[in-house]
Design a protein around this motif. Structure first.
Motif, PDB file in Angstrom:
ATOM      1  N   LEU A 254       0.850  -1.198   0.000  1.00 40.01           N
ATOM      2  CA  LEU A 254       0.000   0.000   0.000  1.00 40.01           C
ATOM      3  C   LEU A 254       0.886   1.250   0.000  1.00 40.01           C
ATOM      4  O   LEU A 254       0.927   2.008   0.971  1.00 40.01           O
ATOM      5  CB  LEU A 254      -0.896   0.000   1.237  1.00 40.01           C
ATOM      6  N   PRO A 255       1.606   1.508  -1.086  1.00 35.12           N
ATOM      7  CA  PRO A 255       2.617   2.575  -1.072  1.00 35.12           C
ATOM      8  C   PRO A 255       2.055   3.986  -0.927  1.00 35.12           C
ATOM      9  O   PRO A 255       2.762   4.885  -0.476  1.00 35.12           O
ATOM     10  CB  PRO A 255       3.319   2.406  -2.426  1.00 35.12           C
ATOM     11  N   ALA A 256       0.788   4.202  -1.290  1.00 37.01           N
ATOM     12  CA  ALA A 256       0.240   5.563  -1.277  1.00 37.01           C
ATOM     13  C   ALA A 256      -0.684   5.835  -0.102  1.00 37.01           C
ATOM     14  O   ALA A 256      -1.263   6.917  -0.008  1.00 37.01           O
ATOM     15  CB  ALA A 256      -0.504   5.834  -2.584  1.00 37.01           C
ATOM     16  N   ALA A 257      -0.844   4.878   0.809  1.00 34.93           N
ATOM     17  CA  ALA A 257      -1.726   5.072   1.967  1.00 34.93           C
ATOM     18  C   ALA A 257      -0.948   5.661   3.136  1.00 34.93           C
ATOM     19  O   ALA A 257       0.245   5.389   3.308  1.00 34.93           O
ATOM     20  CB  ALA A 257      -2.352   3.741   2.381  1.00 34.93           C
ATOM     21  N   LEU A 258      -1.637   6.469   3.930  1.00 35.47           N
ATOM     22  CA  LEU A 258      -1.049   6.999   5.156  1.00 35.47           C
ATOM     23  C   LEU A 258      -1.099   5.916   6.228  1.00 35.47           C
ATOM     24  O   LEU A 258      -2.167   5.390   6.536  1.00 35.47           O
ATOM     25  CB  LEU A 258      -1.836   8.225   5.627  1.00 35.47           C
ATOM     26  N   PHE A 259       0.049   5.570   6.787  1.00 35.56           N
ATOM     27  CA  PHE A 259       0.120   4.541   7.824  1.00 35.56           C
ATOM     28  C   PHE A 259       0.290   5.199   9.189  1.00 35.56           C
ATOM     29  O   PHE A 259       1.082   6.126   9.348  1.00 35.56           O
ATOM     30  CB  PHE A 259       1.336   3.631   7.599  1.00 35.56           C
ATOM     31  N   ARG A 260      -0.456   4.682  10.182  1.00 35.63           N
ATOM     32  CA  ARG A 260      -0.218   5.153  11.542  1.00 35.63           C
ATOM     33  C   ARG A 260      -0.190   3.970  12.497  1.00 35.63           C
ATOM     34  O   ARG A 260      -0.950   3.010  12.350  1.00 35.63           O
ATOM     35  CB  ARG A 260      -1.258   6.186  11.975  1.00 35.63           C
ATOM     36  N   LEU A 261       0.710   4.050  13.472  1.00 33.48           N
ATOM     37  CA  LEU A 261       0.785   3.050  14.534  1.00 33.48           C
ATOM     38  C   LEU A 261      -0.245   3.385  15.592  1.00 33.48           C
ATOM     39  O   LEU A 261      -0.295   4.514  16.082  1.00 33.48           O
ATOM     40  CB  LEU A 261       2.176   3.047  15.170  1.00 33.48           C
TER      41      LEU A 261
END
Length: 388
Positions: A254-261
């Motif tokens: 998912l290279p274009a998604a914003l990731f959050r922990l």
């Protein structure tokens, strides 16, 4: 944007255990993150706006009526209380603020409180606004948008092939319908899941590619923080290197998604949290979680700054939800933030605090789980017979 690796490559990467090879994978994910987002970050904070008994049977949740765990409870917050916590989140350095309620739907009165709270946050802070309020129709999603909500959170939780092990009362298809309703209303989507629920390596890859098909704006990554008395209450924490490896794999899918922990990051990752950021994370859930404690604001900001990432607040009144596109501005002056300098410790502002604001209610009766599974992680006290 399509995945950067194939399904088969993801399975192969999921099998690696050597730390040097995992570090090489992390570097690959870091470069993908920098290419799409540069030095921008997307720090979030939440408020548990309503907590209490839930009729659903999600196996990870202590709020479920089927869990043999104390129910964390408090009544629906007023809009003014929501705003108070939002101001504290902004003081901690959060860029966005999420209003969360338990269960799969809200009464009209409680939903109106969320709408009114969202309006106050939009009018009085520089925060972007999110909501997580269970299943909803297109009509309700449009009401959220009109009130100033920009993004709606609704997880799929796990792979579709494993989903029935996680919940039987909340259908996977129902989750997808809510996500579709949110998109139809013109809102951004925040869709992720929880690692370490007992799913296989193949099912983790399955979930990642299912998320790629959904194509959410944001992907929250949670790791199980086992709650005693729930279906998954006896599971061990994830190995931190294993967790970081899977974050990197998800980033390449998912290279274009914003990731959050999000949930479980403190307990599962420990000292490897910054390495997890390098594996492709855009932000973390600052402050505390729904029912457990988190980290200090100063530590969270430093985790990104030490990697050369920008955690500064963006002076756009949250008009444009994405941190990598800052062209959106609202008319008028940006509202003053609650403090001139960011706070370093939670005690300096009224952040949501589950230890102080929740009361724990012992269940008087717990029905059997619909799938017949046992609740685990409870202490078993052996009582000997009299005279033994």
């Amino acid at each position: 944007m399509p995945p950067l690796i194939t399904y088969e490559e993801a399975l192969q990467l999921g099998a690696i255990e050597d730390h040097a090879r995992i570090e090489a994978l992390i570097e690959r994910a870091w470069l993908a993150r920098l290419e799409h987002f540069g030095d921008s970050t997307d720090l979030c904070s939440l408020v548990n706006a309503k907590s209490g008994g839930c009729a659903e049977d999600c196996g990870f949740c202590a709020q479920s009526r089927f869990a043999e765990a104390e129910t964390p409870m408090h009544a629906m917050m007023t809009p003014e209380q929501i705003l108070e916590h939002a101001r504290a989140a902004e003081a901690a350095g959060a860029h966005r603020f999420c209003m969360v309620t338990q269960g799969q739907g809200l009464s009209k009165r409680d939903f109106q409180n969320i709408l009114d709270g969202a309006k106050l946050v939009a009018e009085n802070t520089n925060l972007k606004r999110c909501a997580s309020v269970g299943h909803m129709s297109v009509q309700r999603a449009k009401q959220l948008k009109e009130a100033g909500i920009q993004r709606v959170h609704h997880n799929v939780e796990t792979a579709e092939s494993y989903y029935d092990e996680v919940s039987t009362t909340v259908r996977y298809e129902g989750r997808l319908r809510t996500i579709d309703a949110v998109e139809e209303a013109g809102l951004e989507t925040c869709v992720g899941g929880i690692l370490n629920l007992g799913e296989s390596r193949e099912q983790r890859v399955e979930m990642a590619f299912q998320l790629a098909k959904i194509d959410p704006t944001s992907v929250p990554i949670n790791m199980l923080n086992p709650r005693a008395g729930t279906k998954f209450g006896d599971r061990d924490y994830m190995d931190p290197w294993e967790a970081v490896k899977w974050i990197a794999i998800f980033r390449l899918i998912l290279p274009a998604a914003l990731f959050r922990l999000c949930g479980g990051r403190v307990e599962n990752l420990g000292e490897l949290q910054q390495l997890a950021v390098r594996a492709g994370i855009n932000g973390v859930m600052m402050g505390n979680f729904l029912t457990t404690l988190g980290s200090e604001p100063e530590d969270d900001r430093a985790m990104f700054e030490e990697l050369g990432l920008n955690v500064a607040r963006q002076p756009d009144n949250g008009a444009d939800p994405r941190p990598d596109n800052r062209s959106g501005w609202l008319e008028g002056e940006t509202p003053r933030t609650p403090v001139d300098e960011l706070i370093d410790r939670q005690e300096e502002a009224n952040l949501w605090n589950p230890e102080l604001q929740l009361r724990r209610k012992k269940k008087t009766a717990v029905p059997p789980r619909p799938d017949g599974a046992a609740n685990r992680g409870l202490e078993v006290v052996q009582v000997g017979k009299e005279g033994s």
